[in-house]
Design a protein around this motif. Structure first.
Motif, PDB file in Angstrom:
ATOM      1  N   SER A 240       0.864  -1.183   0.000  1.00 55.78           N
ATOM      2  CA  SER A 240       0.000   0.000   0.000  1.00 55.78           C
ATOM      3  C   SER A 240       0.898   1.230   0.000  1.00 55.78           C
ATOM      4  CB  SER A 240      -0.913  -0.012   1.231  1.00 55.78           C
ATOM      5  OG  SER A 240      -1.840   1.044   1.186  1.00 55.78           O
ATOM      6  N   PHE A 241       0.701   2.114  -0.992  1.00 58.48           N
ATOM      7  CA  PHE A 241       1.664   3.185  -1.234  1.00 58.48           C
ATOM      8  C   PHE A 241       0.973   4.547  -1.343  1.00 58.48           C
ATOM      9  CE2 PHE A 241       3.242  -0.719  -3.263  1.00 58.48           C
ATOM     10  CZ  PHE A 241       4.421  -0.892  -2.557  1.00 58.48           C
ATOM     11  N   GLN A 242       1.609   5.550  -0.732  1.00 56.26           N
ATOM     12  CA  GLN A 242       1.185   6.931  -0.892  1.00 56.26           C
ATOM     13  C   GLN A 242       2.206   7.637  -1.789  1.00 56.26           C
ATOM     14  OE1 GLN A 242      -0.478   8.950   2.737  1.00 56.26           O
ATOM     15  NE2 GLN A 242       0.560   7.243   3.805  1.00 56.26           N
ATOM     16  N   PHE A 243       1.723   8.176  -2.892  1.00 53.93           N
ATOM     17  CA  PHE A 243       2.612   8.835  -3.851  1.00 53.93           C
ATOM     18  C   PHE A 243       1.759   9.690  -4.784  1.00 53.93           C
ATOM     19  CE2 PHE A 243       1.036   5.038  -5.755  1.00 53.93           C
ATOM     20  CZ  PHE A 243       1.005   5.223  -7.132  1.00 53.93           C
ATOM     21  N   ALA A 244       2.371  10.755  -5.289  1.00 56.43           N
ATOM     22  CA  ALA A 244       1.723  11.623  -6.275  1.00 56.43           C
ATOM     23  C   ALA A 244       0.310  12.014  -5.861  1.00 56.43           C
ATOM     24  CB  ALA A 244       1.708  10.941  -7.644  1.00 56.43           C
ATOM     25  N   GLU A 245       0.162  12.352  -4.574  1.00 57.55           N
ATOM     26  CA  GLU A 245      -1.112  12.824  -4.030  1.00 57.55           C
ATOM     27  C   GLU A 245      -2.223  11.784  -4.151  1.00 57.55           C
ATOM     28  OE1 GLU A 245      -1.939  16.434  -6.095  1.00 57.55           O
ATOM     29  OE2 GLU A 245      -0.284  17.533  -5.173  1.00 57.55           O
ATOM     30  N   THR A 246      -1.838  10.523  -4.072  1.00 56.80           N
ATOM     31  CA  THR A 246      -2.838   9.464  -4.102  1.00 56.80           C
ATOM     32  C   THR A 246      -2.374   8.329  -3.207  1.00 56.80           C
ATOM     33  OG1 THR A 246      -4.198   8.096  -5.565  1.00 56.80           O
ATOM     34  CG2 THR A 246      -1.854   8.217  -6.073  1.00 56.80           C
ATOM     35  N   HIS A 247      -3.253   7.392  -2.932  1.00 59.66           N
ATOM     36  CA  HIS A 247      -2.951   6.242  -2.078  1.00 59.66           C
ATOM     37  C   HIS A 247      -3.571   5.015  -2.738  1.00 59.66           C
ATOM     38  CE1 HIS A 247      -2.841   4.495   2.304  1.00 59.66           C
ATOM     39  NE2 HIS A 247      -2.268   3.711   1.417  1.00 59.66           N
ATOM     40  N   LEU A 248      -2.698   4.110  -3.212  1.00 55.02           N
ATOM     41  CA  LEU A 248      -3.164   2.931  -3.937  1.00 55.02           C
ATOM     42  C   LEU A 248      -2.369   1.713  -3.491  1.00 55.02           C
ATOM     43  CD1 LEU A 248      -3.404   4.453  -7.523  1.00 55.02           C
ATOM     44  CD2 LEU A 248      -5.348   3.742  -6.111  1.00 55.02           C
ATOM     45  N   SER A 249      -2.967   0.550  -3.715  1.00 52.11           N
ATOM     46  CA  SER A 249      -2.320  -0.713  -3.357  1.00 52.11           C
ATOM     47  C   SER A 249      -2.080  -1.542  -4.610  1.00 52.11           C
ATOM     48  CB  SER A 249      -3.189  -1.498  -2.370  1.00 52.11           C
ATOM     49  OG  SER A 249      -3.353  -0.785  -1.165  1.00 52.11           O
ATOM     50  N   GLY A 250      -0.965  -2.269  -4.619  1.00 56.46           N
ATOM     51  CA  GLY A 250      -0.634  -3.142  -5.734  1.00 56.46           C
ATOM     52  C   GLY A 250       0.862  -3.317  -5.841  1.00 56.46           C
ATOM     53  N   GLU A 251       1.307  -3.958  -6.894  1.00 59.48           N
ATOM     54  CA  GLU A 251       2.742  -4.139  -7.153  1.00 59.48           C
ATOM     55  C   GLU A 251       3.215  -3.269  -8.306  1.00 59.48           C
ATOM     56  OE1 GLU A 251       5.922  -7.730  -8.172  1.00 59.48           O
ATOM     57  OE2 GLU A 251       3.945  -8.221  -7.363  1.00 59.48           O
ATOM     58  N   ILE A 252       2.403  -3.185  -9.376  1.00 63.05           N
ATOM     59  CA  ILE A 252       2.678  -2.297 -10.497  1.00 63.05           C
ATOM     60  C   ILE A 252       1.448  -1.415 -10.675  1.00 63.05           C
ATOM     61  CG2 ILE A 252       3.437  -2.113 -12.888  1.00 63.05           C
ATOM     62  CD1 ILE A 252       5.330  -3.770 -11.160  1.00 63.05           C
ATOM     63  N   ILE A 253       1.649  -0.092 -10.649  1.00 62.89           N
ATOM     64  CA  ILE A 253       0.522   0.845 -10.690  1.00 62.89           C
ATOM     65  C   ILE A 253       0.788   1.899 -11.759  1.00 62.89           C
ATOM     66  CG2 ILE A 253      -0.800   2.566  -9.382  1.00 62.89           C
ATOM     67  CD1 ILE A 253       0.049   1.036  -6.820  1.00 62.89           C
ATOM     68  N   LEU A 254      -0.251   2.227 -12.527  1.00 70.32           N
ATOM     69  CA  LEU A 254      -0.176   3.269 -13.540  1.00 70.32           C
ATOM     70  C   LEU A 254      -1.306   4.268 -13.313  1.00 70.32           C
ATOM     71  CD1 LEU A 254       0.693   4.567 -16.287  1.00 70.32           C
ATOM     72  CD2 LEU A 254      -0.800   2.880 -17.403  1.00 70.32           C
ATOM     73  N   ILE A 255      -0.956   5.539 -13.288  1.00 71.63           N
ATOM     74  CA  ILE A 255      -1.947   6.613 -13.189  1.00 71.63           C
ATOM     75  C   ILE A 255      -1.779   7.517 -14.403  1.00 71.63           C
ATOM     76  CG2 ILE A 255      -2.775   8.575 -11.842  1.00 71.63           C
ATOM     77  CD1 ILE A 255      -1.489   7.250  -9.373  1.00 71.63           C
ATOM     78  N   LYS A 256      -2.886   7.771 -15.093  1.00 68.17           N
ATOM     79  CA  LYS A 256      -2.854   8.650 -16.263  1.00 68.17           C
ATOM     80  C   LYS A 256      -3.663   9.904 -15.948  1.00 68.17           C
ATOM     81  CE  LYS A 256      -2.790   6.843 -20.393  1.00 68.17           C
ATOM     82  NZ  LYS A 256      -1.334   6.864 -20.672  1.00 68.17           N
ATOM     83  N   ARG A 257      -2.983  11.039 -16.077  1.00 66.03           N
ATOM     84  CA  ARG A 257      -3.626  12.325 -15.831  1.00 66.03           C
ATOM     85  C   ARG A 257      -3.521  13.193 -17.074  1.00 66.03           C
ATOM     86  NH1 ARG A 257      -0.906  13.345  -9.819  1.00 66.03           N
ATOM     87  NH2 ARG A 257      -2.272  11.925  -8.670  1.00 66.03           N
ATOM     88  N   GLU A 258      -4.614  13.867 -17.366  1.00 66.52           N
ATOM     89  CA  GLU A 258      -4.633  14.790 -18.484  1.00 66.52           C
ATOM     90  C   GLU A 258      -5.409  16.023 -18.070  1.00 66.52           C
ATOM     91  OE1 GLU A 258      -5.599  14.800 -23.288  1.00 66.52           O
ATOM     92  OE2 GLU A 258      -5.751  12.954 -22.126  1.00 66.52           O
TER      93      GLU A 258
END
Length: 679
Positions: free
Chosen positions: A649-667
């Motif tokens: 469980s990770f807090q990064f880039a103003e978000t908090h998500l769980s997993g092993e590989i995570i991708l966030i797309k912002r536009e």
């Protein structure tokens, strides 16, 4: 002149001649010129191997001024000898005869036929006593070459028998030679052949003899034997994902073509055969569709050449009625396809609607190849990853674990170095070992251990493989046990995330208690200049016009450029460039590399930043345990997290998500999208 053998039906008959000749002249004049050039040379006892499917090409013409020496070796290479005895020129002499109506090609065919038969007798005693040599009797009577030879003889015969030069005496001589080949191929089959491409090449010859000569007393038995062998070999050799078990694109297509010819002839003559044969053939076409490069060529996997396979796709489109194969094939039916299918096939192909394949990216699970592509256009962004085991018989396989090929916007950038030769030379070892592939090397040791041209020892095996695909991304990972053999073993893992349509993040992690030298090797296509900005960790291809590739090393490493060689075809090699990223480190080590192809210089700006990550308690996580990146360009931002300690469980880039590989797309101005790529 002999009467036509209309029953049974071969690939082409005299009724097809006018249409075949006119269609080839209209659509494929360059191919006609090549066929006639090689046929002209053969009439003069001069031989050259430049057909796209000549397995061992040689552009050096060899002329026999007097009697042909059928055992001659050019520069000591036995592969030249076997190409001479496989006799593709006999098929092309027949085609040249139809295309020109010139009797010299019939005379040339007859001369070479008489010469080969006179110089290369075969006795029953020779065959039966050769069992300890796997029934390879002598240089001119190997079972593999005999299967290929008789198929080429029969193709040429279908045209030449219409000549006034072809009489009863020749017909009898030819039939005796056909029977001798059938007798030999029926006996000379071993359990190893059942597991090798040789078995298909032999059995295709036996099947065609049996089918086209039903009046022979042995034909019924030979035909059933051939069908039984084909069925057994299809189960043994063709994986569930459609790839041939030798993990080699060239031999995959050699086997595919044998199965194609056999199925086509059996369908045309209403011969019953197990349904599984056509199902396996369909699976092979699907595998070819998956790994075909945007330029229509096969990747040079293991002992493979840079061969255009759009002709193969044409054949599959007609035989299987698959419009998706036509999508990446030629717009008109190919030269050989016109000969195989005639008027009906051309009309079917012309009326067939192209269809976008059901998949874009694809994973060949059994063979371990992952193919990531942006779309099905010729300008698609394409990456092939090799996470598969060595070929099952350890012969044609290269030590290419974790290798990648990369093409983008119509240009090849990273490629396999090819094969060059089968002779036991330093070149053979050079092109087979890990150092000439786009992979990770530890302590200057090849992943598996090269013994000789056809043998490997301590063969590495894949571990920790995983694949997933989505319209927004593809992800593949695989490791191997090749460096467990070191005194201080290393666990290697390569991970690749494709953020569609044009960014790949490649991460290599190396886990060990000891100190090691780690090197990433990247081989560039010929004529692709490379520019290194070592202080910035950037490698850029330096092409003035058109697309380029930027590589960004986010971990501190030494970057060096070296010369290398690329062999796109057998007997051909040329100079090129390679780049090596190098670290010497103790304990956990990682390489983080961005692969970014771009079309114009103005498009190359990419802002990549490593970002901090905290756990759910707010504690900062060290880079050895997690890698997180923010990639910005214009209004788009991609945020990627790789955990090197499994899911969390990770807090990064103003978000908090769980997993092993995570991708966030912002536009900008749009809703954020988050993807758990791997839990």
């Amino acid at each position: 002149m002999q009467g036509d053998r209309q029953n049974p039906r071969h690939f082409w008959s005299i009724e097809d001649k006018e249409f075949i000749v006119s269609s080839c002249k209209k659509d494929w004049p360059n191919e006609i010129n090549e066929v006639i050039q090689r046929a002209d040379l053969a009439c003069e006892n001069t031989f050259i191997y430049t057909h796209r499917w000549d397995m061992e090409r040689c552009e050096t013409p060899v002329t026999f001024d007097k009697q042909i020496d059928w055992t001659y070796r050019l520069n000591g290479d036995f592969e030249w000898t076997v190409m001479l005895n496989r006799a593709r020129y006999m098929s092309e002499l027949g085609q040249a005869y139809w295309l020109t109506n010139n009797e010299k090609y019939a005379a040339g065919y007859i001369k070479l036929l008489n010469d080969w038969i006179a110089q290369n007798p075969l006795t029953e005693e020779e065959v039966t006593s050769s069992d300890k040599n796997q029934y390879n009797v002598k240089d001119t009577w190997r079972k593999l070459d005999s299967g290929i030879r008789i198929v080429n003889w029969l193709k040429g015969y279908s045209c030449i028998r219409q000549s006034s030069l072809w009489g009863e005496k020749l017909e009898k001589l030819f039939q005796e030679a056909v029977i001798l080949h059938g007798y030999y191929l029926n006996i000379a089959f071993t359990p190893h052949d059942a597991q090798s491409n040789w078995g298909f090449l032999e059995t295709n010859g036996l099947l065609q003899i049996a089918l086209l000569y039903p009046e022979l007393k042995e034909s019924k038995e030979w035909l059933q034997t051939a069908i039984n062998r084909m069925t057994k070999m299809a189960d043994l050799q063709i994986f569930g994902d459609g790839m041939h078990n030798e993990q080699c694109s060239m031999y995959h297509h050699e086997v595919l073509n044998c199965l194609f010819e056999s199925v086509l002839l059996m369908d045309r003559n209403n011969i019953q055969y197990p349904r599984s044969l056509k199902e396996k053939l369909s699976q092979m076409f699907t595998a070819s569709l998956a790994f075909i490069k945007p330029n229509g060529h096969q990747p040079m996997l293991s002992d493979s050449d840079d061969t255009d396979i759009r002709d193969i796709m044409c054949h599959g489109a007609v035989l299987l009625h698959w419009g998706d194969l036509k999508t990446i094939a030629y717009p008109t039916l190919n030269y050989d396809g016109i000969w195989y299918f005639g008027k009906d096939g051309v009309e079917q192909y012309n009326s067939m609607e192209t269809q976008v394949p059901l998949f874009t990216s694809h994973y060949l699970e059994n063979s371990g190849y992952a193919i990531m592509r942006s779309d099905w256009s010729k300008d698609a962004n394409y990456l092939l990853f090799d996470g598969g085991h060595m070929d099952l018989i350890r012969a044609h396989g290269h030590d290419d674990f974790l290798h990648i090929d990369l093409s983008a916007y119509g240009r090849e950038f990273l490629i396999d170095s090819g094969r060059y030769t089968y002779m036991e030379t330093a070149d053979r070892q050079y092109f087979k070992e890990s150092f000439q592939h786009n992979t990770l090397i530890v302590d200057g040791v090849s992943i598996s251990s090269y013994k000789d041209s056809w043998t490997w020892e301590k063969t590495a095996k894949p571990v920790n493989s995983y694949w997933t695909t989505h319209p927004s991304y593809d992800y593949i990972q695989c490791g191997h046990n090749g460096y467990w053999k070191l005194e201080k073993p290393v666990m290697v893992l390569r991970q690749i995330l494709f953020v569609k349509p044009d960014i790949w993040i490649l991460i290599d992690t190396c886990d060990s208690d000891g100190k090691h030298v780690y090197e990433q090797h990247f081989h560039f296509a010929e004529n692709v200049p490379v520019e290194i900005e070592a202080d910035k960790g950037i490698v850029n291809t330096d092409i003035n016009e058109g697309p380029n590739l930027k590589m960004i090393a986010l971990t501190q490493c030494d970057i060096k450029q070296r010369k290398c060689q690329i062999a796109r075809h057998y007997n051909q090699k040329s100079d090129s460039n390679k780049v090596i990223f190098k670290q010497t480190k103790e304990g956990f080590t990682k390489f983080v590399t961005i692969l970014f192809p771009y079309q114009k210089l103005a498009d190359q700006n990419l802002d990549v930043t490593e970002i901090d990550v905290k756990d759910s308690y707010g504690r900062t996580i060290t880079p050895n345990l997690v890698t997180a990146l923010e990639i910005k360009r214009q209004e788009k931002t991609d945020i990627i997290l790789f955990s090197h300690q499994g899911p969390g469980s990770f807090q990064f880039a103003e978000t908090h998500l769980s997993g092993e590989i995570i991708l966030i797309k912002r536009e900008e101005g749009k809703t954020e999208k988050a993807f758990i790529v791997k839990v």
